[in-house]
Enzyme design. Structure first.
Site, PDB file in Angstrom:
ATOM      1  N   LYS A   1      83.952  35.857  13.927  1.00  0.00           N
ATOM      2  CA  LYS A   1      82.758  35.939  13.088  1.00  0.00           C
ATOM      3  C   LYS A   1      83.228  36.167  11.652  1.00  0.00           C
ATOM      4  CE  LYS A   1      78.346  38.533  13.039  1.00  0.00           C
ATOM      5  NZ  LYS A   1      77.589  39.601  13.745  1.00  0.00           N
TER       6      LYS A   1
ATOM      7  N   SER B   1      73.400  41.976  18.136  1.00  0.00           N
ATOM      8  CA  SER B   1      73.952  40.751  17.559  1.00  0.00           C
ATOM      9  C   SER B   1      75.029  40.056  18.386  1.00  0.00           C
ATOM     10  CB  SER B   1      74.497  41.032  16.161  1.00  0.00           C
ATOM     11  OG  SER B   1      73.433  41.124  15.253  1.00  0.00           O
TER      12      SER B   1
ATOM     13  N   SER C   1      72.982  38.249  15.149  1.00  0.00           N
ATOM     14  CA  SER C   1      73.594  37.608  13.995  1.00  0.00           C
ATOM     15  C   SER C   1      74.874  36.827  14.324  1.00  0.00           C
ATOM     16  CB  SER C   1      73.942  38.676  12.943  1.00  0.00           C
ATOM     17  OG  SER C   1      74.918  39.567  13.430  1.00  0.00           O
TER      18      SER C   1
END
Lengths: 95, 496, 476
Positions: free
Chosen positions: B87, B186, B162
């Site tokens: 990420k 997330s 996310s």
């Protein structure tokens, strides 16, 4: 509680967010809808409940007082917007 | 396997475990694998936008080195040569680390995050950096300065957020595993939306050093992959104490793969009645209930439990997380790194314009909410109150775990929703994390693994919540389920 | 009606640690800009603070020295505000649960009474960096080497009633932190900085509105700045205006305080517990360890010098003015075995020499054991006190060892009674009228005879022996 346009301005000032004048109303509306959701909390009785800051309730570990860092200025300043003579430059600081 | 394309396809159909086994056995080289996955990213990423940066050259350079090291017997780690993606909020030395924000469009991190270092040392090959909601704030991956990510199961739909980029990448088999972060759901919610397996470990299990902070008391990194077994292998590498993070847990780490095949006979599973109440999509409820029955068939004992304060989790979270974020994001001021506005007329203008231009709408809204909640006159009513209710929510779980071994329920109230459907209604968007937030507030480990599909052929994720540091048991439970089912092995048609 | 001044002081003292409070960067003073600024000190995204153990130990030590309560659980909080020298946009400080609370310090007033000044709290926090205002194309330059240096902020009660009392408290505190070894107290380098909260009121009335004066970094400025501020406030009130609560900056060049701009957020710092740090547990074992490390405090040292060494209250005052002086004195005393002689020289001859050279005792070119050797030569009669002064100067100039210098300069005293007697006989013979006057009762003439004898011997006769022989001859 509801947040007025004046309060939005004040909070934006604290947060240093330059919200344009014409968008203040919109911010006020959005924030009010979010804050509205928080109102439910007042229904919960929390008398005598200790606030929880960290989920594990553990204690701070301490570091030995030893210098472990070396000078990395050149590396760290390659990503800086503006530097001169090793200093970070900002518009004049007035005291 | 004479045709190169069929080989590419087959190499990218392998799980992390198969890749690892094949590399150890010398069946293929790291370079072959790396090329195969890079080719797949090149082909399919344009449909998904799941990467912000693809490190084709870097990955090949790394692959060559690791091939050499493996040949010389210098590197024998399970993850040696296995490709992965991060990420884009994990710092990677010399590589753009944007956090999905215009604010950090030029932030080439000058150091590696703890997890980056761990994976580098293990010899895993970094394919690229995944798209994400800006500063990890969002449940749909629509809040990215690098554009929305699409759900591989239906590209008109969001992948969740996310960690949406990573979840989409794993679902479309663009990476065998990725690391995401979970602050309020997330990892688990996008894993659910994309039909993959993801685990958010106990708060403090994985070091936050080098992970760009959203909400410090909630943020936790974890792996996302096809299966629980693959997550276990990845978690083995990243979990553990790090002296650079004061909140890092000193609890010893075992081998998460060692107990994968343990029996789950007699396992006591608690179903919180609040997770099956109004708000849960009936279609999702049906799939979850069927899944629960499957666990019963595997020998588990099902028990209803009560988490009486869990309905307060969303408001509590949307005070605490923005409050911490408002402070964590103050360092983005245009002075030492990141976006700086043109020609600031004075110091205040430098701050106000750089921040206004650099941050996206949702980030600005949360900074405003957080600043307000901490400001004079409101602190007690908002922040302090939220911290108190947070303790009550944790207490509910402590009580529940006296009666059951693990807790199960839906990972999200719905399956993936359409792109654009909730962008104008923050409160509706916030409710996407209704079932994941309570766990985050308590700091408990939670995971999501695929348990079926709804009527629109969108995946449904089962959430599994364990007691503190019970990751091994959770991975074991999901693994046993995955041994008898194949939901996790299904690949979206477009990406097969 | 009489005006009364009310003063409370906030002192920021830099703790003597090798590394910063939350990072492994060096705290050395004077490095090239930003060469001692790590990821943590720069507030780099993803960096995290880890607390320095020594900083906590030094705070506990201070707390014990002022008889304060040491918090069993202490919490760090973020103080949020934007400033270019504050890289994270917040300062890690303490609010609700400081390490140290409710202590006190006794100061001596002019009328030799003592007054107790309450110390509300002392908390740990990180220092900010520095803004340099030389002109960089109309911009300021930021150096973050100092960012993250550990500070102990010591907050007094509003117990002081004059600038003089404020200075007395500060001097006492300054001595204490150096005694304790928790800070070098170097005011030029900013290791000991003071902000003063000043208000005025009519006696017996509630506290007036206070102004905070910043940038007080010498004792002289502090007194002048407070006095100036008091006058400003009285003038304001007497002309029917009001004192506004604000932060004012002292300008030593103009000797005035002026309102500080750009501090409009001052009252909304949005403090909250820092989620990157956990509560600090201070156990009774930690406190016992700190107690064991606690050096003897000035007051206890004074009493011991009086009790065990038989020194006067006057002597011990200057001997305990700093830990360096006291340590030096004790080293000389132990070598010499004569506290009075050691005290006289440390506060007399040596102190005068240091003053002439403009250095502190720590930089003395004559070490304590060298002074001890020199004083031994007075004690055993080898040289006279006045000759010893010459030797001390020579030692400073590195002309040799004590005995070499005595030898080279021919400063040895004559102790031979035969030689002295012979010389005295000559003197008495040559001055018959003075002898007659002395015998008639003019005692003062003794000094005349001693002077004659010393002059004749070029200062080498042992004056004690000369006195003794003269007495025998004149009175006997």
């Amino acid at each position: 509680m509801s947040i007025s346009v004046d309060e939005v301005k004040k909070v934006a000032g604290l947060a240093r967010l330059g919200i344009p004048e014409e968008r203040l109303d919109e911010y006020s509306t959005k924030l009010n809808s979010i804050l509205g959701m928080m109102e439910q909390l007042s229904a919960i009785d929390t008398k005598g409940v200790e606030p929880l800051s960290n989920p594990l309730d553990s204690v701070q570990r301490l570091r030995e007082d030893v210098v472990t860092e070396t000078n990395q200025r050149d590396k760290y300043q390659t990503i800086a917007p503006e530097v001169e003579e090793g200093l970070y430059l900002v518009p004049k600081v007035i005291e | 396997m004479s045709h190169p394309h069929s080989q590419i396809t087959s190499l990218t159909q392998l799980s992390l475990k198969d890749l690892s086994d094949g590399l150890q056995a010398g069946r293929f080289s790291v370079m072959e694998i790396t090329d195969a996955w890079l080719a797949r990213i090149e082909k399919f990423n344009p449909l998904l936008n799941s990467f912000i940066t693809v490190l084709a050259d870097g990955a090949r350079t790394q692959a060559q080195q690791i091939d050499n090291q493996i040949r010389k017997g210098e590197l024998t780690h399970t993850l040696a040569g296995v490709p992965y993606a991060l990420k884009d909020l994990f710092c990677t030395d010399g590589v753009l680390t944007s956090c999905g924000s215009k604010m950090l469009h030029n932030f080439v991190a000058p150091y590696d995050a703890h997890v980056t270092t761990k994976l580098k040392q293990a010899g895993a090959v970094l394919l690229g950096k995944n798209n994400m909601d800006e500063f990890a704030m969002g449940s749909s991956n629509e809040n990215s300065a690098y554009g929305v990510v699409r759900n591989p199961w239906n590209t008109e739909y969001v992948p969740g957020g996310s960690s949406g980029g990573g979840a989409a990448a794993v679902a479309a088999r663009l990476a065998p595993f990725v690391l995401g972060t979970d602050t309020g759901g997330s990892i688990r919610q996008p894993a659910s939306f994309c039909g993959i397996t993801g685990i958010k470990p106990t708060y403090g299990r994985v070091s936050r050093f080098g992970m760009i902070a959203f909400a410090s008391s909630l943020d936790q990194a974890g792996p996302m992959a096809v299966s629980a077994e693959d997550c276990a292998i990845a978690l083995n590498v990243i979990a553990g104490f790090d002296e650079r993070d004061s909140t890092s847990a000193q609890e010893p780490v075992g081998d998460y793969t060692a107990s994968l095949n343990n029996s789950i006979e007699g396992l006591k599973i608690g179903l919180p009645k609040q997770f099956f109440a109004a708000g849960l999509d009936p279609d999702v409820a049906t799939v979850i209930e069927r899944g629960v029955k499957e666990f019963e068939a595997l020998g588990a004992i099902i028990k209803e439990i009560d988490l009486p304060n869990s309905h307060m989790a969303v408001p509590v979270y949307y005070i605490i997380a923005p409050a911490e974020a408002s402070s964590n994001l103050s360092r983005f001021d245009g002075v030492r790194f990141g976006h700086r506005c043109d020609n600031p007329k004075d110091l205040r203008d430098l701050y106000e314009r750089s921040r206004w231009e650099g941050f996206g709408e949702e980030v600005k809204r949360r900074i405003m909410v957080g600043t307000y909640a901490l400001s004079a006159g409101y602190y007690d009513a908002y922040y302090l109150k939220a911290q108190q209710v947070r303790r009550l929510i944790k207490q509910d779980f402590v009580e529940a775990f006296k009666q059951v071994d693990v807790i199960m329920g839906p990972a999200a109230p719905t399956t993936a929703f359409k792109i654009g459907e909730k962008v104008d209604d923050q409160v509706a968007m916030y409710l996407a994390d209704l079932y994941t937030i309570p766990t985050s507030l308590a700091g408990l480990p939670g995971m999501s693994f695929p348990i079926g599909f709804d009527e629109h052929q969108l995946p449904v994720g089962m959430q599994l919540i364990g007691n503190y540091f019970q990751e091994a048991r959770m991975l074991n439970i999901a693994h046993r389920y995955q041994q008898t089912t194949d939901w996790h092995l299904r690949v979206p048609a477009k990406f097969a | 009606m009489e005006w009364e001044t009310v003063i409370g002081l906030e002192v920021h003292t830099q703790l003597s640690t090798h590394s910063k409070i939350f990072s492994g960067s060096s705290t050395n003073f004077g490095a090239e800009p930003n060469t001692q600024a790590s990821l943590v000190d720069l507030g780099m995204p993803g960096s995290l603070p880890v607390l320095n153990k020594r900083a906590v130990e030094l705070a506990i030590r201070f707390g014990l020295a002022i008889n304060a309560k040491i918090a069993p659980k202490s919490v760090f909080a973020r103080k949020n505000y934007f400033y270019p020298d504050l890289p994270k946009g917040y300062q890690i400080s303490q609010l609700d649960l400081p390490v140290v609370a409710q202590g006190h310090l006794d100061i001596e007033l002019d009328n030799s009474e003592t007054k107790r000044i309450g110390i509300t709290r002392a908390h740990l926090e990180e220092d900010a960096g520095k803004s340099l205002h030389e002109d960089f194309h109309g911009q300021s330059g930021i150096d973050l080497n100092r960012a993250g240096t550990p500070l102990l902020e010591i907050v007094s009660e509003p117990d002081m009633r004059s600038a003089k009392e404020a200075v007395a408290y500060l001097k006492k505190l300054h001595t204490l932190v150096r005694y304790l070894g928790i800070s070098d107290g170097n005011m030029q380098e900013g290791s000991f900085r003071c902000d003063a909260n000043v208000s005025v009121r009519k006696k017996g009335e509630p506290f007036g509105t206070r102004a905070e004066i910043k940038n007080l970094n010498s004792f002289r400025f502090i007194e002048k700045a407070i006095n100036h501020e008091v006058e400003r406030q009285i003038t304001l009130i007497e002309s029917g205006k009001k004192v506004v609560q604000e932060t004012r900056l002292y300008d030593p060049d103009k000797d005035e305080t002026r309102s500080m701009r750009g501090k409009e957020d001052a009252n909304d710092y949005r403090y909250f517990p820092d989620p990157d740090l956990l509560p600090v547990d201070i156990t009774s074992a930690d406190i016992e360890r700190a107690l064991a490390e606690l050096p003897e405090l000035p007051e206890a040292k004074k009493q011991r010098f009086i009790r065990e060494l038989g020194l006067s209250a006057n002597d011990v005052e200057s001997l305990t003015a700093s830990r360096e002086v006291a340590d030096y004195f004790e080293a000389v005393q132990q070598q010499l075995g004569d506290a009075k002689l050691a005290a006289n020289w440390v506060t007399g001859g040596l102190s005068a020499l240091l003053n002439r050279q403009g250095v502190e005792i720590a930089q003395s070119k004559v070490a304590a054991n060298t002074l001890g050797e020199l004083l031994k030569r007075i004690k055993d009669g080898t040289i006279s006190a006045s000759a010893a002064k010459d030797v001390l100067d020579a030692l400073w100039n590195e002309e040799g060892s004590v005995d070499q210098i005595i030898e080279q300069k021919g400063l040895k005293q004559v102790n031979d009674t035969g030689a002295i007697e012979a010389m005295i006989d000559q003197i008495l013979e040559a001055n018959p009228s003075q002898v007659a006057e002395f015998r008639a009762g003019k005692d003062k003439l003794m000094a005349f005879f001693v002077g004659q004898a010393m002059r004749a011997s070029k200062g080498k006769f042992n004056p004690a022996t000369v006195n003794e022989i003269l007495k025998q001859k004149l009175e006997g």
